[in-house]
Design an enzyme around this catalytic site. Structure first.
Site, PDB file in Angstrom:
ATOM      1  N   HIS A   1      -9.416  -4.932  12.881  1.00 52.59           N
ATOM      2  CA  HIS A   1      -8.369  -5.523  12.047  1.00 52.59           C
ATOM      3  C   HIS A   1      -7.908  -6.787  12.752  1.00 52.59           C
ATOM      4  O   HIS A   1      -6.948  -6.778  13.524  1.00 52.59           O
ATOM      5  CB  HIS A   1      -7.216  -4.528  11.881  1.00 52.59           C
ATOM      6  CG  HIS A   1      -6.177  -4.980  10.910  1.00 52.59           C
ATOM      7  ND1 HIS A   1      -4.844  -4.713  11.062  1.00 52.59           N
ATOM      8  CD2 HIS A   1      -6.275  -5.700   9.753  1.00 52.59           C
ATOM      9  CE1 HIS A   1      -4.158  -5.219  10.057  1.00 52.59           C
ATOM     10  NE2 HIS A   1      -5.004  -5.834   9.252  1.00 52.59           N
TER      11      HIS A   1
ATOM     12  N   ARG B   1       2.241 -12.162  -1.873  1.00 52.34           N
ATOM     13  CA  ARG B   1       0.889 -12.405  -1.361  1.00 52.34           C
ATOM     14  C   ARG B   1       0.126 -13.393  -2.237  1.00 52.34           C
ATOM     15  O   ARG B   1       0.442 -13.604  -3.403  1.00 52.34           O
ATOM     16  CB  ARG B   1       0.095 -11.096  -1.345  1.00 52.34           C
ATOM     17  CG  ARG B   1       0.569 -10.056  -0.342  1.00 52.34           C
ATOM     18  CD  ARG B   1      -0.100 -10.239   0.995  1.00 52.34           C
ATOM     19  NE  ARG B   1       0.276  -9.223   1.960  1.00 52.34           N
ATOM     20  CZ  ARG B   1      -0.271  -9.111   3.158  1.00 52.34           C
ATOM     21  NH1 ARG B   1      -1.239  -9.945   3.518  1.00 52.34           N
ATOM     22  NH2 ARG B   1       0.135  -8.183   3.996  1.00 52.34           N
TER      23      ARG B   1
ATOM     24  N   LYS C   1      -1.517 -13.322  12.089  1.00 49.85           N
ATOM     25  CA  LYS C   1      -2.982 -13.382  12.121  1.00 49.85           C
ATOM     26  C   LYS C   1      -3.528 -14.498  11.244  1.00 49.85           C
ATOM     27  O   LYS C   1      -4.328 -15.318  11.679  1.00 49.85           O
ATOM     28  CB  LYS C   1      -3.599 -12.057  11.642  1.00 49.85           C
ATOM     29  CG  LYS C   1      -3.579 -10.924  12.596  1.00 49.85           C
ATOM     30  CD  LYS C   1      -4.597  -9.849  12.249  1.00 49.85           C
ATOM     31  CE  LYS C   1      -4.727  -9.526  10.787  1.00 49.85           C
ATOM     32  NZ  LYS C   1      -3.515  -9.006  10.164  1.00 49.85           N
ATOM     33  N   THR C   2      -3.116 -14.494   9.985  1.00 52.82           N
ATOM     34  CA  THR C   2      -3.642 -15.482   9.033  1.00 52.82           C
ATOM     35  C   THR C   2      -3.176 -16.881   9.384  1.00 52.82           C
ATOM     36  O   THR C   2      -3.965 -17.833   9.408  1.00 52.82           O
ATOM     37  CB  THR C   2      -3.208 -15.118   7.601  1.00 52.82           C
ATOM     38  OG1 THR C   2      -3.729 -13.831   7.262  1.00 52.82           O
ATOM     39  CG2 THR C   2      -3.712 -16.142   6.604  1.00 52.82           C
TER      40      THR C   2
ATOM     41  N   ASP D   1      -8.842 -11.463   8.435  1.00 53.85           N
ATOM     42  CA  ASP D   1      -8.286 -10.102   8.486  1.00 53.85           C
ATOM     43  C   ASP D   1      -9.230  -9.005   8.972  1.00 53.85           C
ATOM     44  O   ASP D   1      -8.793  -8.101   9.663  1.00 53.85           O
ATOM     45  CB  ASP D   1      -7.770  -9.721   7.093  1.00 53.85           C
ATOM     46  CG  ASP D   1      -6.848  -8.520   7.107  1.00 53.85           C
ATOM     47  OD1 ASP D   1      -6.022  -8.419   8.019  1.00 53.85           O
ATOM     48  OD2 ASP D   1      -6.964  -7.685   6.203  1.00 53.85           O
TER      49      ASP D   1
ATOM     50  N   SER E   1       0.672  -6.618  10.183  1.00 52.48           N
ATOM     51  CA  SER E   1       1.209  -7.496   9.147  1.00 52.48           C
ATOM     52  C   SER E   1       2.480  -8.190   9.627  1.00 52.48           C
ATOM     53  O   SER E   1       3.363  -7.567  10.203  1.00 52.48           O
ATOM     54  CB  SER E   1       1.521  -6.682   7.885  1.00 52.48           C
ATOM     55  OG  SER E   1       2.050  -7.492   6.881  1.00 52.48           O
TER      56      SER E   1
ATOM     57  N   LYS F   1      -8.233  -2.734   1.305  1.00 47.98           N
ATOM     58  CA  LYS F   1      -8.105  -1.907   2.495  1.00 47.98           C
ATOM     59  C   LYS F   1      -8.884  -0.601   2.378  1.00 47.98           C
ATOM     60  O   LYS F   1      -9.237   0.009   3.382  1.00 47.98           O
ATOM     61  CB  LYS F   1      -6.625  -1.611   2.774  1.00 47.98           C
ATOM     62  CG  LYS F   1      -5.853  -2.830   3.273  1.00 47.98           C
ATOM     63  CD  LYS F   1      -6.473  -3.447   4.521  1.00 47.98           C
ATOM     64  CE  LYS F   1      -5.579  -4.541   5.096  1.00 47.98           C
ATOM     65  NZ  LYS F   1      -6.229  -5.248   6.240  1.00 47.98           N
TER      66      LYS F   1
ATOM     67  N   ARG G   1       0.830  -1.200   0.000  1.00 45.19           N
ATOM     68  CA  ARG G   1       0.000   0.000   0.000  1.00 45.19           C
ATOM     69  C   ARG G   1       0.873   1.262   0.000  1.00 45.19           C
ATOM     70  O   ARG G   1       2.035   1.228   0.352  1.00 45.19           O
ATOM     71  CB  ARG G   1      -0.905   0.008   1.225  1.00 45.19           C
ATOM     72  CG  ARG G   1      -1.989  -1.066   1.228  1.00 45.19           C
ATOM     73  CD  ARG G   1      -2.816  -0.996   2.503  1.00 45.19           C
ATOM     74  NE  ARG G   1      -1.981  -1.164   3.703  1.00 45.19           N
ATOM     75  CZ  ARG G   1      -1.563  -0.199   4.476  1.00 45.19           C
ATOM     76  NH1 ARG G   1      -1.894   1.059   4.226  1.00 45.19           N
ATOM     77  NH2 ARG G   1      -0.811  -0.460   5.542  1.00 45.19           N
TER      78      ARG G   1
END
Length: 529
Positions: free
Chosen positions: A218, A319, A240-241, A255, A236, A199, A57
């Site tokens: 988030h 990704r 999390k994932t 997410d 990030s 996002k 981003r």
């Protein structure tokens, strides 16, 4: 193929249009991507694309149009920067001129699995793979739902154009991502990165929902066989994932979620996982989700299309996006009840925080507002040693409102539903980056499993110096020598000095919340320097 006869240039806000490809199926999108030369096909049939010089981003290029009534709610500053209505109007013309007269891909989807509060989102682009990305990430409407679909928010992605007058406009660069809340429109120019669309919609949900007393978060979420929900907050790279994708629990989402009176609900219909150093042994569910209909971004591959997930020569931020049904053990409803546990994930590159600690409600509020993790050397240009990063609510870059608006809702919901909170460090142990070693996924999963099965509540705890965290003395599957981080360091004096340094960073960062009033002054729950 659905060309949607009801759509024309006028209904899309364009001057003219070629062919309109609306909500193509996966096979149709795949054919367009191949025919357009937009990417390569991997050895197992997955489409692979590059996003150009932007492989992440562009937060410094994000703006909101400053106008009432939204201007009264937005927390203006370095995160949420204003742009004049006149500048938006000029760039809107630039964007719609770029898309006019061309074949365009129109992707319609829902954001939010709770029908009471979901939003209808439309994305217009001239790139097939960007439509593919949105099809993966947003909730896919049924044929009946599409027949009456009316967009409530539209994103115009004109990634091929830049703003030639950015200096005159007082902007950061020729790239722009601008939200016009009153017009329910966002425009994108100069960046091809798919995550800007994902996002961008998340940012809007973070504006809309808290004003309706619904917490937007988030975080990832999963649910056990007994209906026990767990939330995983983290920036990030904190896991999390990885940690929410668990074969023994149904994945709600990886997410973005909301928390309302009914419980937890996913915003999305897919997952967006990092693939750098992806290992089928430690992350089998994610590895197996990379197949036809998934979309790989910026990965390195050989002439036979075999991906080298260890190669970061293009970016550390490689990704994959995929529809959530690629995870066998997902929750079909994309929602569940109220959480039993909340886990705050941090990647502490200083090696100070314990692998797991139990938090009081006050500590939970402190660490939620702090949103701590650390960057390590090599991940960004100019980073030569660990750098502390504080991102409020573990996602400040996506919060249009002041962080305390989200903290207030979290505190109220935790108290109402008697939710437990834990801090889990997926970073370094036995020393900081370059001295110690990264916590193994196996050890971290053992800590998480102890939280989920409730065994951690039966542990004996000791209080950590300076930070005051409650550390379990033993966890099944975790070497006891690392549970108290000081014990894992060979040089205890170096540990003490580094712990004090990190505590000072926390204290300095938190000063901005003390001025918000007693309701947000949880500094007493933070480290004592």
């Amino acid at each position: 193929m659905k060309t949607a006869n009801a759509l024309d240039a006028d209904s899309l806000g364009l001057k003219s249009v070629g062919k309109i490809y609306r909500n193509l199926g996966y096979e149709e999108l795949f054919k367009h991507e191949v025919d357009n030369g937009e990417g390569r096909v991997s050895s197992n049939g997955t489409m692979m694309v590059d996003t150009g010089k932007f492989t992440g981003r562009s937060p410094k290029d994000k703006y909101f149009v400053k106008q009432d009534p939204s201007a009264q709610h937005i927390a203006w500053g370095n995160i949420n920067k204003p742009v004049a209505v006149e500048v938006f109007d000029e760039l809107y013309q630039l964007v719609t001129n770029q898309l006019s007269g061309k074949d365009v891909y129109v992707t319609d989807g829902f954001v939010g699995s709770n029908q009471k509060t979901r939003r209808n989102i439309r994305v217009i682009s001239e790139i097939a793979w960007q439509s593919h990305f949105c099809k993966n990430m947003f909730i896919r409407p049924t044929e009946d739902e599409l027949s009456s679909f009316a967009p409530e928010f539209t994103i115009y992605n004109a990634c091929k154009v830049v703003n030639p007058r950015w200096k005159e406009h007082g902007m950061n660069s020729e790239v722009f991502v601008i939200f016009n809340i009153e017009k329910n429109v966002a425009i994108i120019g100069g960046t091809w990165y798919g995550g800007e669309m994902k996002k961008g919609v998340f940012t809007m949900m973070n504006y809309w929902l808290p004003l309706e007393n619904i917490l937007s978060m988030h975080c990832s979420a999963n649910v056990g066989s007994e209906g026990d929900v767990c939330l995983f907050f983290g920036l990030s790279g904190t896991g999390k994932t990885t940690l929410s994708t668990d074969a023994s629990r149904r994945l709600i989402g990886d997410d973005e979620h909301g928390w309302d009176d009914d419980g937890i609900f996913n915003f999305e219909g897919g997952c967006y996982a990092k693939t750098i150093n992806l290992d089928p042994g430690s992350e089998p569910e994610i590895y197996q989700a990379i197949k036809r209909d998934a979309l790989l971004e910026n990965v390195v591959y050989d002439d036979d299309g075999i991906v080298n997930y260890e190669d970061a020569s293009k970016t550390e931020n490689t990704r994959v996006s995929y529809p959530i049904f690629h995870i066998d053990n997902h929750e079909p409803a994309l929602k569940a009840g109220h959480p039993r546990n909340i886990i705050f994930l941090t990647c502490d590159a200083f090696g100070i925080l314990p692998p797991v600690s139990k938090l009081t409600r006050e500590q939970a509020m402190y660490y939620f507002l702090s949103g701590y993790t650390a960057k390590v050397a090599g991940t960004e240009r100019g980073v030569t040693e660990p750098q502390a990063t504080f991102s409020a609510c573990f996602g400040e870059a996506f919060l249009p409102l002041h962080p305390t608006a989200y903290a207030k809702l979290l505190g109220e919901k935790m108290a109402k539903h008697n939710v437990n909170a834990f801090l889990v460090n997926t970073g370094w142990t036995g020393g900081g980056y370059g001295v110690g070693q990264r916590m193994s996924i196996k050890a971290t999963r053992a800590c998480v499993n102890a939280i989920l099965n409730g065994k951690i509540n039966d542990c004996q705890f000791e209080t950590m110096d300076i930070f005051g965290l409650q550390i379990p003395e033993a966890i099944p599957g975790v070497d006891t020598s690392v549970l108290n981080p000081r014990n894992a360091w060979a040089d205890k004096f170096a540990y003490d000095a580094t712990a004090k340094k990190l505590a000072e960073m926390f204290t300095k960062n938190y000063e901005k919340y003390i001025t918000r009033g007693a309701d947000y002054d949880f500094s007493a729950a933070g480290p004592k320097v």
